[in-house]
Design a protein around this motif. Sequence first.
Motif, PDB file in Angstrom:
ATOM      1  N   TRP A  38      14.884  17.291   4.885  1.00 19.93           N
ATOM      2  CA  TRP A  38      14.089  16.128   5.263  1.00 19.93           C
ATOM      3  C   TRP A  38      13.830  15.214   4.073  1.00 19.93           C
ATOM      4  O   TRP A  38      13.604  15.670   2.958  1.00 19.93           O
ATOM      5  CB  TRP A  38      12.751  16.578   5.843  1.00 19.93           C
ATOM      6  CG  TRP A  38      11.861  15.436   6.192  1.00 19.93           C
ATOM      7  CD1 TRP A  38      11.909  14.702   7.336  1.00 19.93           C
ATOM      8  CD2 TRP A  38      10.804  14.880   5.410  1.00 19.93           C
ATOM      9  NE1 TRP A  38      10.948  13.723   7.313  1.00 19.93           N
ATOM     10  CE2 TRP A  38      10.250  13.813   6.134  1.00 19.93           C
ATOM     11  CE3 TRP A  38      10.275  15.176   4.162  1.00 19.93           C
ATOM     12  CZ2 TRP A  38       9.196  13.046   5.664  1.00 19.93           C
ATOM     13  CZ3 TRP A  38       9.223  14.412   3.690  1.00 19.93           C
ATOM     14  CH2 TRP A  38       8.691  13.362   4.441  1.00 19.93           C
ATOM     15  N   SER A  39      13.879  13.937   4.328  1.00 19.59           N
ATOM     16  CA  SER A  39      13.436  12.936   3.363  1.00 19.59           C
ATOM     17  C   SER A  39      13.002  11.710   4.154  1.00 19.59           C
ATOM     18  O   SER A  39      13.542  11.443   5.234  1.00 19.59           O
ATOM     19  CB  SER A  39      14.544  12.573   2.377  1.00 19.59           C
ATOM     20  OG  SER A  39      15.513  11.757   2.990  1.00 19.59           O
TER      21      SER A  39
ATOM     22  N   TRP B 258      13.187  19.414  11.770  1.00 20.71           N
ATOM     23  CA  TRP B 258      12.447  19.267  10.525  1.00 20.71           C
ATOM     24  C   TRP B 258      11.049  19.821  10.702  1.00 20.71           C
ATOM     25  O   TRP B 258      10.506  19.852  11.810  1.00 20.71           O
ATOM     26  CB  TRP B 258      12.391  17.807  10.093  1.00 20.71           C
ATOM     27  CG  TRP B 258      13.665  17.333   9.468  1.00 20.71           C
ATOM     28  CD1 TRP B 258      14.535  18.066   8.721  1.00 20.71           C
ATOM     29  CD2 TRP B 258      14.223  16.020   9.541  1.00 20.71           C
ATOM     30  NE1 TRP B 258      15.590  17.285   8.316  1.00 20.71           N
ATOM     31  CE2 TRP B 258      15.421  16.030   8.799  1.00 20.71           C
ATOM     32  CE3 TRP B 258      13.819  14.836  10.150  1.00 20.71           C
ATOM     33  CZ2 TRP B 258      16.220  14.903   8.658  1.00 20.71           C
ATOM     34  CZ3 TRP B 258      14.615  13.714  10.005  1.00 20.71           C
ATOM     35  CH2 TRP B 258      15.801  13.754   9.266  1.00 20.71           C
ATOM     36  N   GLU B 259      10.453  20.239   9.616  1.00 25.64           N
ATOM     37  CA  GLU B 259       9.126  20.845   9.675  1.00 25.64           C
ATOM     38  C   GLU B 259       8.142  19.919  10.373  1.00 25.64           C
ATOM     39  O   GLU B 259       8.136  18.724  10.135  1.00 25.64           O
ATOM     40  CB  GLU B 259       8.620  21.130   8.263  1.00 25.64           C
ATOM     41  CG  GLU B 259       9.392  22.212   7.553  1.00 25.64           C
ATOM     42  CD  GLU B 259       8.850  22.468   6.168  1.00 25.64           C
ATOM     43  OE1 GLU B 259       7.632  22.366   5.981  1.00 25.64           O
ATOM     44  OE2 GLU B 259       9.650  22.772   5.285  1.00 25.64           O
ATOM     45  N   PRO B 260       7.275  20.492  11.216  1.00 21.01           N
ATOM     46  CA  PRO B 260       6.253  19.670  11.868  1.00 21.01           C
ATOM     47  C   PRO B 260       5.341  19.021  10.826  1.00 21.01           C
ATOM     48  O   PRO B 260       5.130  19.566   9.755  1.00 21.01           O
ATOM     49  CB  PRO B 260       5.458  20.668  12.708  1.00 21.01           C
ATOM     50  CG  PRO B 260       6.278  21.900  12.765  1.00 21.01           C
ATOM     51  CD  PRO B 260       7.206  21.879  11.585  1.00 21.01           C
TER      52      PRO B 260
ATOM     53  N   GLY C  31       7.613   8.137   5.635  1.00 26.03           N
ATOM     54  CA  GLY C  31       6.886   7.713   4.448  1.00 26.03           C
ATOM     55  C   GLY C  31       5.968   8.770   3.862  1.00 26.03           C
ATOM     56  O   GLY C  31       5.349   8.556   2.837  1.00 26.03           O
ATOM     57  N   ASP C  32       5.876   9.940   4.468  1.00 33.18           N
ATOM     58  CA  ASP C  32       4.984  10.995   3.991  1.00 33.18           C
ATOM     59  C   ASP C  32       5.789  12.048   3.247  1.00 33.18           C
ATOM     60  O   ASP C  32       6.638  12.696   3.824  1.00 33.18           O
ATOM     61  CB  ASP C  32       4.273  11.644   5.185  1.00 33.18           C
ATOM     62  CG  ASP C  32       3.420  12.834   4.787  1.00 33.18           C
ATOM     63  OD1 ASP C  32       3.045  12.932   3.604  1.00 33.18           O
ATOM     64  OD2 ASP C  32       3.125  13.654   5.663  1.00 33.18           O
ATOM     65  N   MET C  33       5.532  12.203   1.967  1.00 31.88           N
ATOM     66  CA  MET C  33       6.241  13.206   1.172  1.00 31.88           C
ATOM     67  C   MET C  33       5.416  14.473   1.011  1.00 31.88           C
ATOM     68  O   MET C  33       5.842  15.410   0.366  1.00 31.88           O
ATOM     69  CB  MET C  33       6.578  12.644  -0.215  1.00 31.88           C
ATOM     70  CG  MET C  33       7.641  11.566  -0.199  1.00 31.88           C
ATOM     71  SD  MET C  33       9.236  12.177   0.359  1.00 31.88           S
ATOM     72  CE  MET C  33       9.701  13.188  -1.026  1.00 31.88           C
ATOM     73  N   SER C  34       4.230  14.543   1.601  1.00 33.31           N
ATOM     74  CA  SER C  34       3.353  15.685   1.371  1.00 33.31           C
ATOM     75  C   SER C  34       3.954  16.991   1.866  1.00 33.31           C
ATOM     76  O   SER C  34       3.670  18.045   1.323  1.00 33.31           O
ATOM     77  CB  SER C  34       1.991  15.454   2.029  1.00 33.31           C
ATOM     78  OG  SER C  34       2.141  15.345   3.436  1.00 33.31           O
TER      79      SER C  34
ATOM     80  N   GLN D 100      13.421  18.345  -2.772  1.00 29.89           N
ATOM     81  CA  GLN D 100      13.916  17.782  -1.522  1.00 29.89           C
ATOM     82  C   GLN D 100      13.598  16.306  -1.412  1.00 29.89           C
ATOM     83  O   GLN D 100      13.605  15.752  -0.350  1.00 29.89           O
ATOM     84  CB  GLN D 100      13.323  18.523  -0.325  1.00 29.89           C
ATOM     85  CG  GLN D 100      13.826  19.930  -0.201  1.00 29.89           C
ATOM     86  CD  GLN D 100      13.323  20.582   1.062  1.00 29.89           C
ATOM     87  OE1 GLN D 100      12.425  20.103   1.728  1.00 29.89           O
ATOM     88  NE2 GLN D 100      13.914  21.699   1.405  1.00 29.89           N
ATOM     89  N   ARG D 101      13.304  15.683  -2.492  1.00 25.27           N
ATOM     90  CA  ARG D 101      12.983  14.268  -2.448  1.00 25.27           C
ATOM     91  C   ARG D 101      14.215  13.518  -2.767  1.00 25.27           C
ATOM     92  O   ARG D 101      14.511  12.502  -2.620  1.00 25.27           O
ATOM     93  CB  ARG D 101      11.881  13.952  -3.438  1.00 25.27           C
ATOM     94  CG  ARG D 101      10.631  14.680  -3.035  1.00 25.27           C
ATOM     95  CD  ARG D 101       9.545  14.427  -4.008  1.00 25.27           C
ATOM     96  NE  ARG D 101       8.431  15.259  -3.585  1.00 25.27           N
ATOM     97  CZ  ARG D 101       7.245  15.169  -4.056  1.00 25.27           C
ATOM     98  NH1 ARG D 101       6.960  14.307  -4.966  1.00 25.27           N
ATOM     99  NH2 ARG D 101       6.289  15.943  -3.643  1.00 25.27           N
TER     100      ARG D 101
END
Length: 96
Positions: free
Chosen positions: A2-3, A79-81, A86-89, A95-96
């Motif tokens: 995910w990104s 992808w993870e729930p 826009g949220d990288m938390s 994985q960025r």
Amino acid sequence: MWSPPRETIYHALLVDPSRCWTVAQVAEVAPGVSVEAVRSTLHLLLGDAVMEIVPRQRLLTLRLAPDGADVLGRTIADWEPGHTIGDMSGAKAGQR
């Protein structure tokens, strides 16, 4: 993996799954995503046979393969729930 840019691009492609796209057209509808990120992502999708080349076009023009919309939809769902555009938390290191 995910990104935020990838998620934004996938959602843009799924708005009209039958549309043909150039890199510039995807970049126009993917706010905050660089042209380089769009180009890289589209080439990865092409290499994975999620997208296919539209023949006889001057610019590189792609469209989703017959099962491309399903693949992108499943990818987004897997992808993870908690991820939002826009949220990288929720992203793990690297994985960025």
